[in-house]
Design a protein around this motif. Structure first.
Motif, mmCIF file in Angstrom:
data_model
loop_
_atom_site.group_PDB
_atom_site.id
_atom_site.type_symbol
_atom_site.label_atom_id
_atom_site.label_comp_id
_atom_site.label_asym_id
_atom_site.label_seq_id
_atom_site.Cartn_x
_atom_site.Cartn_y
_atom_site.Cartn_z
ATOM 1 N N VAL A 22 44.092 2.444 98.005
ATOM 2 C CA VAL A 22 43.786 1.501 99.084
ATOM 3 C C VAL A 22 43.984 2.240 100.404
ATOM 4 C CG1 VAL A 22 44.314 -0.685 100.201
ATOM 5 C CG2 VAL A 22 44.562 -0.480 97.722
ATOM 6 N N PRO A 23 42.942 2.425 101.185
ATOM 7 C CA PRO A 23 43.077 3.115 102.471
ATOM 8 C C PRO A 23 43.849 2.259 103.468
ATOM 9 C CG PRO A 23 40.858 2.264 102.210
ATOM 10 C CD PRO A 23 41.547 2.027 100.914
ATOM 11 N N PRO A 24 44.361 2.868 104.527
ATOM 12 C CA PRO A 24 45.131 2.094 105.516
ATOM 13 C C PRO A 24 44.264 1.096 106.277
ATOM 14 C CG PRO A 24 44.767 4.341 106.282
ATOM 15 C CD PRO A 24 44.298 4.300 104.856
ATOM 16 N N LYS A 25 44.800 -0.098 106.509
ATOM 17 C CA LYS A 25 44.102 -1.080 107.345
ATOM 18 C C LYS A 25 44.081 -0.617 108.783
ATOM 19 C CE LYS A 25 45.138 -5.258 104.651
ATOM 20 N NZ LYS A 25 45.844 -6.568 104.676
ATOM 21 N N ASP A 26 45.182 0.010 109.187
ATOM 22 C CA ASP A 26 45.301 0.552 110.534
ATOM 23 C C ASP A 26 44.972 2.037 110.461
ATOM 24 O OD1 ASP A 26 46.115 1.624 112.954
ATOM 25 O OD2 ASP A 26 47.935 0.408 113.100
ATOM 26 N N ALA A 27 43.856 2.430 111.026
ATOM 27 C CA ALA A 27 43.384 3.812 110.911
ATOM 28 C C ALA A 27 44.339 4.821 111.537
ATOM 29 C CB ALA A 27 42.006 3.945 111.556
ATOM 30 N N LYS A 29 47.508 4.838 111.020
ATOM 31 C CA LYS A 29 48.667 5.010 110.146
ATOM 32 C C LYS A 29 48.349 5.926 108.970
ATOM 33 C CE LYS A 29 51.078 0.752 111.338
ATOM 34 N NZ LYS A 29 51.722 -0.489 110.846
ATOM 35 N N VAL A 30 49.412 6.531 108.437
ATOM 36 C CA VAL A 30 49.252 7.487 107.345
ATOM 37 C C VAL A 30 49.050 6.758 106.019
ATOM 38 C CG1 VAL A 30 50.689 9.210 108.502
ATOM 39 C CG2 VAL A 30 51.733 7.614 106.852
ATOM 40 N N THR A 31 48.645 7.519 105.027
ATOM 41 C CA THR A 31 48.568 7.030 103.650
ATOM 42 C C THR A 31 49.710 7.653 102.856
ATOM 43 O OG1 THR A 31 46.182 6.661 103.644
ATOM 44 C CG2 THR A 31 47.214 7.107 101.519
ATOM 45 N N LEU A 32 50.356 6.847 102.047
ATOM 46 C CA LEU A 32 51.432 7.337 101.190
ATOM 47 C C LEU A 32 50.856 7.778 99.855
ATOM 48 C CD1 LEU A 32 54.233 4.683 101.828
ATOM 49 C CD2 LEU A 32 53.723 6.770 103.096
ATOM 50 N N LEU A 33 51.094 9.033 99.496
ATOM 51 C CA LEU A 33 50.775 9.532 98.161
ATOM 52 C C LEU A 33 52.033 9.382 97.329
ATOM 53 C CD1 LEU A 33 48.976 11.040 96.089
ATOM 54 C CD2 LEU A 33 49.895 13.182 97.043
ATOM 55 N N LEU A 34 52.039 8.432 96.401
ATOM 56 C CA LEU A 34 53.227 8.102 95.617
ATOM 57 C C LEU A 34 53.156 8.813 94.269
ATOM 58 C CD1 LEU A 34 53.351 4.276 96.427
ATOM 59 C CD2 LEU A 34 54.539 6.148 97.593
ATOM 60 N N VAL A 35 54.141 9.685 94.018
ATOM 61 C CA VAL A 35 54.110 10.576 92.852
ATOM 62 C C VAL A 35 55.276 10.236 91.927
ATOM 63 C CG1 VAL A 35 53.895 12.970 92.111
ATOM 64 C CG2 VAL A 35 53.201 12.337 94.426
ATOM 65 N N ASN A 47 56.492 -2.218 93.996
ATOM 66 C CA ASN A 47 57.199 -2.815 95.131
ATOM 67 C C ASN A 47 56.878 -2.107 96.443
ATOM 68 O OD1 ASN A 47 58.706 -4.757 93.555
ATOM 69 N ND2 ASN A 47 59.896 -3.030 92.791
ATOM 70 N N GLN A 48 56.677 -0.792 96.363
ATOM 71 C CA GLN A 48 56.353 -0.029 97.565
ATOM 72 C C GLN A 48 54.896 -0.267 97.975
ATOM 73 O OE1 GLN A 48 58.347 1.359 94.960
ATOM 74 N NE2 GLN A 48 59.958 0.628 96.351
ATOM 75 N N ALA A 49 53.992 -0.329 97.016
ATOM 76 C CA ALA A 49 52.571 -0.520 97.320
ATOM 77 C C ALA A 49 52.347 -1.826 98.084
ATOM 78 C CB ALA A 49 51.745 -0.500 96.041
ATOM 79 N N VAL A 50 52.903 -2.905 97.590
ATOM 80 C CA VAL A 50 52.723 -4.211 98.241
ATOM 81 C C VAL A 50 53.294 -4.194 99.653
ATOM 82 C CG1 VAL A 50 53.410 -6.635 98.173
ATOM 83 C CG2 VAL A 50 52.667 -5.498 96.076
ATOM 84 N N PHE A 51 54.476 -3.627 99.795
ATOM 85 C CA PHE A 51 55.160 -3.616 101.089
ATOM 86 C C PHE A 51 54.393 -2.802 102.129
ATOM 87 C CE2 PHE A 51 58.099 -1.676 104.113
ATOM 88 C CZ PHE A 51 58.834 -2.767 104.564
ATOM 89 N N PHE A 52 53.988 -1.598 101.766
ATOM 90 C CA PHE A 52 53.371 -0.712 102.765
ATOM 91 C C PHE A 52 51.919 -1.075 103.049
ATOM 92 C CE2 PHE A 52 57.132 1.786 101.749
ATOM 93 C CZ PHE A 52 57.554 2.097 103.040
ATOM 94 N N TYR A 57 49.729 0.478 106.078
ATOM 95 C CA TYR A 57 49.612 1.850 105.585
ATOM 96 C C TYR A 57 48.670 1.911 104.386
ATOM 97 C CZ TYR A 57 53.579 3.040 108.564
ATOM 98 O OH TYR A 57 54.392 3.228 109.653
ATOM 99 N N GLY A 58 48.168 3.096 104.101
ATOM 100 C CA GLY A 58 47.381 3.305 102.906
ATOM 101 C C GLY A 58 48.269 3.725 101.749
ATOM 102 N N VAL A 59 47.777 3.541 100.525
ATOM 103 C CA VAL A 59 48.526 3.940 99.336
ATOM 104 C C VAL A 59 47.578 4.588 98.337
ATOM 105 C CG1 VAL A 59 49.824 3.143 97.315
ATOM 106 C CG2 VAL A 59 50.325 2.183 99.576
ATOM 107 N N VAL A 60 47.959 5.774 97.881
ATOM 108 C CA VAL A 60 47.294 6.424 96.751
ATOM 109 C C VAL A 60 48.381 6.716 95.726
ATOM 110 C CG1 VAL A 60 46.059 8.473 95.940
ATOM 111 C CG2 VAL A 60 45.457 7.447 98.142
ATOM 112 N N ALA A 61 48.255 6.120 94.547
ATOM 113 C CA ALA A 61 49.289 6.262 93.520
ATOM 114 C C ALA A 61 48.630 6.546 92.170
ATOM 115 C CB ALA A 61 50.146 5.003 93.443
ATOM 116 N N PRO A 62 48.582 7.804 91.766
ATOM 117 C CA PRO A 62 47.960 8.138 90.482
ATOM 118 C C PRO A 62 48.935 8.045 89.314
ATOM 119 C CG PRO A 62 48.573 10.138 91.636
ATOM 120 C CD PRO A 62 48.975 8.991 92.529
ATOM 121 N N ASP A 63 48.397 7.737 88.129
ATOM 122 C CA ASP A 63 49.119 8.055 86.902
ATOM 123 C C ASP A 63 48.980 9.560 86.741
ATOM 124 O OD1 ASP A 63 49.362 5.326 86.529
ATOM 125 O OD2 ASP A 63 47.920 5.211 84.879
ATOM 126 N N LEU A 64 50.084 10.279 86.663
ATOM 127 C CA LEU A 64 49.995 11.726 86.519
ATOM 128 C C LEU A 64 49.478 12.103 85.135
ATOM 129 C CD1 LEU A 64 53.228 12.994 88.318
ATOM 130 C CD2 LEU A 64 50.903 12.809 89.215
#
Length: 328
Positions: A22-27, A29-35, A47-52, A57-64
């Motif tokens: 999900v890209p950031p709503k506010d351009a 702001k940074v995107t969080l890569l959650l590893v 919990n972090q994805a919903v909050f940020f 903020y944007g969120v990119v969270a892959p299954d490794l």
């Protein structure tokens, strides 16, 4: 995490990553890569994805690799940190993400450390949860490390790695998934001192199908969801992460790290976990302070899974760090 926001993205390496994007709503702001780490998926960041996302903020969270809906290659080389990092940066590029901050937990902290080593210009900051910053693992030998830990910390700390790296471990783990789940997500972190830390302790625990009390954040629904996910393919592929360390591939791969750039000049956040008996808070904090001059360190009264056990406190602290140390 909205399942509609997941994409299956094929990287240049040929591996496909099941990734929450999900890209950031506010351009601005940074995107969080959650590893994430073991035995997790992107879902552990719910919990972090919903909050940020709510904060713009944007969120990119892959299954490794080896986990969840992502590919599960049998070739051990695919799990080398340099290869994983190249894949993750490719994910960011393919999803047209601009400024990013990498946040790693458990094995994800090692991956995040190598993102800092190989792609410092791609990131505005780095955060480490439970496992701290790993400056260099070239020359690392598991048995030598276990002996060092016993001498200095009166515990081998990660003796369980030896079992999980064995060829036959996957059959035992997959036969006793509820036992595995209960010790990894236990409400009593002190059990790790006797079940995980000593080499040779985890295998008989699983074979006896013992159960530890589950943490309250693993609700009955979450317990069932996790077990059903594991049962689809088993946890065998995810154990390759331990083989990378035990076979010396991690050490060899880290020979490419620039030894002149071990100190991180980026803003760094470290969440030390006071009741984590594998990733010890004190030595991890010392390394962060020694190598990261712009570090913010907070200690949480939690076990290993701080993002699940204390999500509100962690999220607020990360947000404050992003706003003050990293900036928009």
């Amino acid at each position: 995490m909205d399942t509609r926001s997941y994409k299956d993205i094929r990287t240049k390496s040929g591996h496909t990553y099941h990734t929450f994007v999900v890209p950031p709503k506010d351009a601005s702001k940074v995107t969080l890569l959650l590893v994430h780490g073991f035995p997790s998926t992107a879902h552990d960041w719910r919990n972090q994805a919903v909050f940020f996302l709510k904060a713009g903020y944007g969120v990119v969270a892959p299954d490794l690799l080896g986990h969840g809906g992502s590919d599960k290659p049998t070739n051990l080389q695919s799990y080398a940190p340099s290869k994983i990092c190249a894949d993750l940066v490719d994910l960011l590029n393919q999803t047209k993400i601009g400024r990013a901050v990498a946040v790693g937990h458990d094995w994800g902290s090692i991956v995040t450390s190598r993102l800092a080593s190989y792609y410092p210009e791609r990131f505005a900051g780095f955060a480490f949860l439970a496992g701290g910053y790993y400056p260099l693992l070239a020359g690392f030998d598991v048995k030598t490390a276990l002996a060092f830990n016993m001498q200095n910390f009166k515990s081998e700390l990660f003796g369980y790695w030896m079992f999980l790296a064995e060829d036959g471990a996957k059959d035992i783990v997959n036969k006793h998934l509820e036992s595995m789940q209960s010790i990894w997500y236990t409400s009593d972190p002190a059990l790790w001192k006797t079940v995980l830390s000593p080499a040779g302790a985890l295998k008989p625990w699983l074979q006896a199908d013992k159960r530890a009390p589950l943490a309250s954040y693993i609700t009955p629904e979450e317990k069932t969801r996790m077990l059903n996910e594991w049962r689809k393919t088993g946890l065998g592929a995810s154990l390759n992460w331990y083989k990378v360390m035990a076979t010396g591939l991690m050490s060899k791969d880290d020979e490419a790290v620039n030894k002149e750039r071990l100190a991180l000049t980026h803003p760094v956040y470290f969440a030390a976990c006071a009741r984590d008996h594998v990733c010890l808070a004190a030595p991890s904090t010392k390394i962060v302070r020694d190598f990261c001059p712009r570090a913010t360190v907070d200690t949480y009264d939690t076990g290993h899974w701080v993002q699940l056990e204390a999500p509100e406190k962690l999220n607020k602290a990360l947000l404050a760090w992003l706003e003050t140390a990293v900036g928009k």
